[in-house]
Scaffold this active site. Structure first.
Site, PDB file in Angstrom:
ATOM      1  N   GLY A  32      -1.874  93.505  44.933  1.00  7.68           N
ATOM      2  CA  GLY A  32      -3.276  93.155  45.362  1.00  7.68           C
ATOM      3  C   GLY A  32      -3.093  92.589  46.687  1.00  7.68           C
ATOM      4  CG  ASP A  37       7.767  91.314  40.470  1.00  3.00           C
ATOM      5  OD1 ASP A  37       8.622  92.025  40.645  1.00  3.00           O
ATOM      6  OD2 ASP A  37       6.545  91.321  41.042  1.00  3.00           O
ATOM      7  N   GLY A  52       2.197  95.115  46.261  1.00  4.34           N
ATOM      8  CA  GLY A  52       2.023  96.039  45.233  1.00  4.34           C
ATOM      9  C   GLY A  52       1.020  95.565  44.004  1.00  4.34           C
ATOM     10  CG  LEU A  95      -2.999  84.139  53.142  1.00  8.78           C
ATOM     11  CD1 LEU A  95      -2.611  83.101  52.079  1.00  8.78           C
ATOM     12  CD2 LEU A  95      -2.624  83.332  54.462  1.00  8.78           C
TER      13      LEU A  95
END
Length: 548
Positions: free
Chosen positions: A27, A138, A25, A21
Site C-alpha cells: 500500500g 516479511d 507492495g 512517505l
C-alpha cells in the site's frame, strides 16, 4: 517524501495526511499526526487485500496481537481501521529515518562495523518477536528503518495478516520475492526459521547491495526468484569474509538447520550501544536532517477533506477529544477480545510482551490517543514539548503551536543530566486489570511500582524500578525488575529505557524483555506522573510519590 497530489486523500480515519512517505507492495504510506502533533506513519492497504472476505477481520486481529510485542526494535501501533472501513489503514509511530533499502540504493553497502551492529540489533528484534510467540513473516530491506538508537522492524502485523493459507491471491504466495524462505516460497506459512532466512537475505543486501538470489543489474521475474530460493544456493560475493558464514547459516535451505534468533545473538559479538557508535557519518547526518524538518512538516495545514475518505461517524479514528481513550479491549464485532497488556513492570511480562495500542470504543474513556513505544525515541528529541501543550477538545490540534526546530533543539539540549530534584525513591500503586483473557494476558489485581533514581547523565544507567504485579486467582507476583537508562531529558519530563529486565520473583518464570520505554513527568515536589506514552502495562499507577 513528497507533497500530496490532487488525487491523494486529505485525511483517513480522522487523521490528517501531510505528505507521502512512499509506496510498496502492500500500500501507500503517508505522514500524519495526532491532534497533539505527534507524528504518525499511516499506511493504506491495497484494495486487493479486501477481496478476501476474511482478511479484514484477520487484519484487525493480527494488528492487535502483534502490537503486544513491545521492544526497542518494533514500531508501536497507534490506531487502525475496523472491518468494513475503506480504505483499510494502519497508523504507527513515525521514525525519522531511511529504510535500509533506500539507504543502500542511494549510498551503497554498509561498512563492516555497521553490518555487524545491524545484525546484532535485528537478531535481538527477532528474538523479542519470537519469544512472544510470533513470527514477522516479511523481514526485508524496505521493512527495516535505520533509526538512530535502534534499527526498527515495521509492517509486522500486516505481514502476518497477509501470510495466511486462506489468502493466496490466485494461487500465489504472500511475501517479498528474493527475501522469503524456501518453505514460504513453496506456498507454506513462514514461521520463526523463515524470519531468520529473511534476516540473512536482508543482511546480504546490506553487505553487497544485492539480494542473495539476484545478479547485479538484472531484473528477474518473481517466478525466477522463487525458483532460485528453493533450488539454488545464495550468492554472497562482496560480503565481508567474517560475516559470510553467518549469512550462509541463516540462508540454509532447511528450516531446521538454521540458527534460532537466540543462537544468532550468542554468535554475534556486539557490545551494547554498538549500533549508535557504528552509524556511518552520512547516515547520522541524514537522520538529523529528517528530524530537523519534521516539526515544520507537522505544522502543515491539512487540505480540505475529500468526501470519499472521510471517516464514518462510527469509525475507529481519533475521537473529537483526543484526550479521550482508545482501548483495544473494545473489539470489532465477531473478533476475540484482546485485553490490555499483561502485567510486568511499568512494561510487560508473563506471556504478554507489551502494551496494547491506543484505541477508541463506543464509550470514550480517558487516555491519550498516542501510545509511544521504543520507536518513538527516534524522533522524540524534536517532538517532545514539555511545556504542557495538549490536544484541543475539538480535536483540531495543539492548544499552542509546536516549537520550531531551533527552539525544540535548544529546549531538549539545555541539560543532559537528571536534575537533582528527581533523585530518591518513588512509589505508586495501581488497580491492575481484570480484562485479561487469562491465557495470553494475565488478569491482575494490583500493580505496585517503586522507582529509585540517582544522578546520571543522558545515556547512562540512572536507577531501577521494581514492580510487584499480583495475578488474579493465583496471587503470584508476575512483575519485572528493570535497570533504567536515561534516554531523554526535557524541562519537566524524562524518558527512560529498560537496559535489563528480569522477573521480580524468579520462581514464576515470567518473560521480561529489555527495551521498554517510559515517560515520567514531575508534577510536584514529591510527585511523578507516569505518561500514557510508553510501554507500561494496564493498571499501572498513574502517579508515584516520593519515599525519600
Amino acid at each position: 517524501m513528497r507533497d500530496l497530489e490532487p488525487g491523494d486523500p486529505s485525511a483517513i480515519g480522522g487523521y490528517p495526511l501531510l505528505a507521502v512517505l512512499g509506496a510498496g507492495g502492500m500500500g501507500q504510506v503517508f505522514l500524519s499526526r495526532t491532534a497533539s502533533g505527534r507524528p504518525l506513519a499511516l499506511k493504506t492497504l491495497r484494495a486487493e487485500f479486501g477481496l478476501d472476505p476474511g482478511f479484514e477481520e484477520r487484519f484487525a486481529r493480527e494488528i492487535a496481537s502483534s502490537n503486544r510485542v513491545r521492544s526497542a526494535w518494533t514500531v508501536p501501533v497507534v490506531d487502525y481501521s475496523p472491518p468494513g472501513q475503506k480504505p483499510q489503514w494502519l497508523a504507527t509511530e513515525y521514525a525519522a529515518a531511511p529504510s535500509l533499502a533506500d539507504w543502500v540504493e542511494r549510498n551503497g553497502p554498509l561498512p563492516e562495523p555497521a553490518l555487524w551492529a545491524l545484525a546484532a540489533e535485528l537478531a535481538e528484534g527477532l528474538r523479542a518477536v519470537h519469544r512472544a510467540g510470533f513470527a514477522h513473516r516479511d523481514v526485508k530491506p524496505s521493512n527495516v528503518l535505520l533509526s538512530r538508537r535502534h534499527p526498527l522492524l515495521i509492517d509486522f502485523g500486516i505481514a502476518r495478516a497477509a501470510d495466511d493459507t486462506r489468502h493466496t491471491r490466485t494461487g500465489g504466495v504472500i511475501g517479498s520475492p528474493g527475501y522469503m524462505a524456501p518453505e514460504q516460497a513453496a506456498g507454506g506459512i513462514s514461521a520463526e526459521p523463515g524470519d531468520v532466512f529473511s534476516l540473512g537475505a536482508t543482511l546480504a543486501y546490506a553487505a553487497t547491495g544485492n539480494g542473495p538470489f539476484l545478479r547485479p543489474g538484472e531484473i528477474p521475474s518473481a517466478a525466477q526468484l522463487l525458483y532460485r530460493i528453493v533450488h539454488e544456493e545464495p550468492t554472497l560475493h562482496g560480503a565481508p569474509s567474517t560475516l559470510a558464514p553467518l549469512l550462509a547459516a541463516c540462508l540454509h535451505k532447511s528450516a531446521q538447520a538454521r540458527p534460532t534468533a537466540d543462537e544468532l545473538t550468542e554468535r554475534i559479538d556486539a557490545a551494547p550501544g554498538s549500533w549508535t557508535a557504528a552509524l556511518p557519518p552520512a547516515l547520522s547526518a541524514d537522520i538529523a536532517a529528517r528530524e530537523a524538518e519534521l516539526p515544520a512538516l507537522l505544522q502543515r495545514a491539512a487540505p480540505s477533506p475529500q468526501p470519499p475518505y472521510e471517516a464514518p461517524p462510527t469509525g475507529f479514528g481519533p475521537p473529537p477529544n483526543c484526550a479521550e481513550p482508545y482501548a483495544l479491549d473494545a473489539r470489532p464485532s465477531g473478533l476475540p477480545p484482546v485485553s490490555s497488556p499483561g502485567p510486568g513492570s511499568f512494561g510487560p511480562s508473563g506471556t504478554d510482551t507489551g502494551a496494547a495500542p491506543a484505541r477508541r470504543s463506543s464509550r470514550l474513556r480517558t487516555a491519550v490517543g498516542v501510545v509511544a513505544g521504543a520507536a518513538a525515541t527516534a524522533v522524540a528529541v524534536t517532538l517532545a514539548w514539555p511545556d504542557g501543550t495538549g490536544d484541543r477538545k475539538d480535536g483540531a490540534g495543539p492548544t499552542s503551536s509546536p516549537p520550531s526546530a531551533s527552539s525544540s533543539v535548544s529546549r531538549t539540549t539545555a541539560s543532559d543530566a537528571l536534575p537533582s530534584s528527581w533523585a530518591g525513591s518513588w512509589k505508586g500503586t495501581g488497580p491492575g486489570s481484570a480484562s485479561g483473557d487469562g491465557v495470553v494476558n494475565a488478569r491482575t489485581t494490583e500493580v505496585s511500582v517503586t522507582v529509585t533514581l540517582h544522578a546520571a547523565a543522558r545515556g547512562d544507567i540512572v536507577g531501577r524500578q521494581i514492580s510487584h504485579v499480583t495475578e488474579a486467582g493465583s496471587g503470584r507476583d508476575i512483575g519485572c525488575t528493570e535497570t533504567l537508562r536515561l534516554q531523554e531529558v526535557h524541562a519537566t519530563s524524562m524518558v527512560f529505557e529498560a537496559a535489563t529486565s528480569t522477573p521480580t520473583d524468579p520462581s514464576t518464570g515470567v518473560l521480561c524483555v529489555r527495551g521498554n520505554v517510559y515517560t515520567l513527568t514531575k508534577t510536584g515536589a514529591d510527585t511523578l506522573t507516569l505518561g500514557n506514552e510508553g510501554s507500561q502495562t494496564a493498571g499501572s499507577p498513574a502517579r508515584l510519590t516520593r519515599l525519600s
